[in-house]
Motif scaffolding. Structure first.
Motif, PDB file in Angstrom:
ATOM      1  N   ILE A 155      40.169  45.968  35.515  1.00 15.72           N
ATOM      2  CA  ILE A 155      39.010  45.340  36.139  1.00 15.72           C
ATOM      3  C   ILE A 155      38.456  46.368  37.114  1.00 15.72           C
ATOM      4  CG2 ILE A 155      38.171  43.460  37.600  1.00 15.72           C
ATOM      5  CD1 ILE A 155      39.106  42.478  34.903  1.00 15.72           C
ATOM      6  N   GLY A 160      34.993  42.197  38.907  1.00  8.78           N
ATOM      7  CA  GLY A 160      35.089  41.334  37.735  1.00  8.78           C
ATOM      8  C   GLY A 160      34.735  41.970  36.418  1.00  8.78           C
ATOM      9  N   PHE A 217      32.719  36.297  37.380  1.00  9.77           N
ATOM     10  CA  PHE A 217      33.084  36.537  38.777  1.00  9.77           C
ATOM     11  C   PHE A 217      32.366  35.537  39.667  1.00  9.77           C
ATOM     12  CE2 PHE A 217      32.803  38.549  42.946  1.00  9.77           C
ATOM     13  CZ  PHE A 217      34.110  38.967  43.138  1.00  9.77           C
ATOM     14  N   SER A 225      37.786  36.628  40.091  1.00  7.70           N
ATOM     15  CA  SER A 225      37.626  37.193  38.760  1.00  7.70           C
ATOM     16  C   SER A 225      38.281  36.284  37.723  1.00  7.70           C
ATOM     17  CB  SER A 225      38.249  38.590  38.703  1.00  7.70           C
ATOM     18  OG  SER A 225      38.081  39.157  37.417  1.00  7.70           O
TER      19      SER A 225
END
Length: 252
Positions: A155, A160, A217, A225
């Protein structure tokens, strides 16, 4: 500074190296190859550290071939269960002992996350281009892309943004030469061997082939996330009508 990570008293090749990142962080490097084996080793240590944190632990940040560990230096130096001359030595010794408690990969396996995705061309402006690039129809592209299980390797980029491994080799496509100034939130794209999901409306150069109506997100969620490194993802194809319905329900 670099410390080889291997079992004390064992002469086997070190599993990885520990690097000094800052006064309050270290990076554990597993190698240079981006593959399933390396990722599993990163994910395994990430799970271990989070299950058995040391005093002063703040967070881990996994990447393709490395894991960063952040901590409170003062708490680490004062911690009675850690030993060493400084915070780096103390964290290194903690990791050396921790590796003896390795978790089998199948023990930390999670159920795949199903993400709805609409591959209509108004949501996937590069769908026709990617199909043409590989000399296949858009329907063949959709079938290929939605018929595999992906793994979230990292990530990053923006909060996110999910980098997924597992894109079929037949769909490997280079990035756009000129990035778009705006890519809608939820857009799903291909860049090289990876599939990525845009959590926010930002600029980007991935080849956009579809979009998910889910919010990747959300700062108001306990875990902002939706995805995290190590998750497995399956794309479930939906039509435009269902996409709009789900998008409305997620925005309410």
């Amino acid at each position: 500074m670099r410390v080889p990570f291997g079992r004390p008293g064992h002469s086997s090749t070190p599993s990885f190296n520990i690097h000094f990142l800052s006064e309050s962080a270290v990076t554990i490097e597993f190698g240079q190859e981006i593959d399933e084996i390396t990722f599993n080793r990163v994910h395994q240590l990430d799970e271990l550290v989070n299950r058995l944190p040391f005093e002063g632990f703040i967070a881990t940040v996994p990447a393709y071939t490395s894991l960063a560990i952040f901590y409170d230096t003062i708490q680490v130096v004062q911690a009675k269960q850690l030993y060493g001359l400084n915070s780096f030595e103390r964290i290194s010794n903690y990791l050396i002992e921790l590796q003896q408690q390795a978790i089998p990969i199948n023990e930390i396996k999670k159920e795949p996350i199903h993400l709805p995705i609409c591959y209509e061309e108004e949501l996937g402006p590069d769908l026709a281009y990617v199909a043409s690039y590989h000399n296949i129809s858009t329907q063949e592209l959709i079938k290929l892309h939605s018929s595999t299980t992906y793994k979230v390797y990292m990530i990053g980029f923006v909060p996110g943004f999910a980098y997924l491994g597992g894109t079929p080799s037949l769909l490997e496509t280079p990035r756009k030469k000129i990035p778009r100034k705006q890519v809608p939130a939820g857009s799903v794209g291909i860049a090289g061997k990876q599939t990525g999901i845009y959590p926010l409306e930002i600029s980007g150069g991935w080849q956009i082939i579809g979009c998910t109506p889910l919010r990747l997100f959300d700062i108001n969620r306990s875990s902002p996330s939706l995805l995290r490194a190590g998750d497995e993802v399956i794309f479930d194809t939906i039509d435009l009508r269902e996409f709009k319905r789900l998008r409305r329900s997620n925005e309410s």
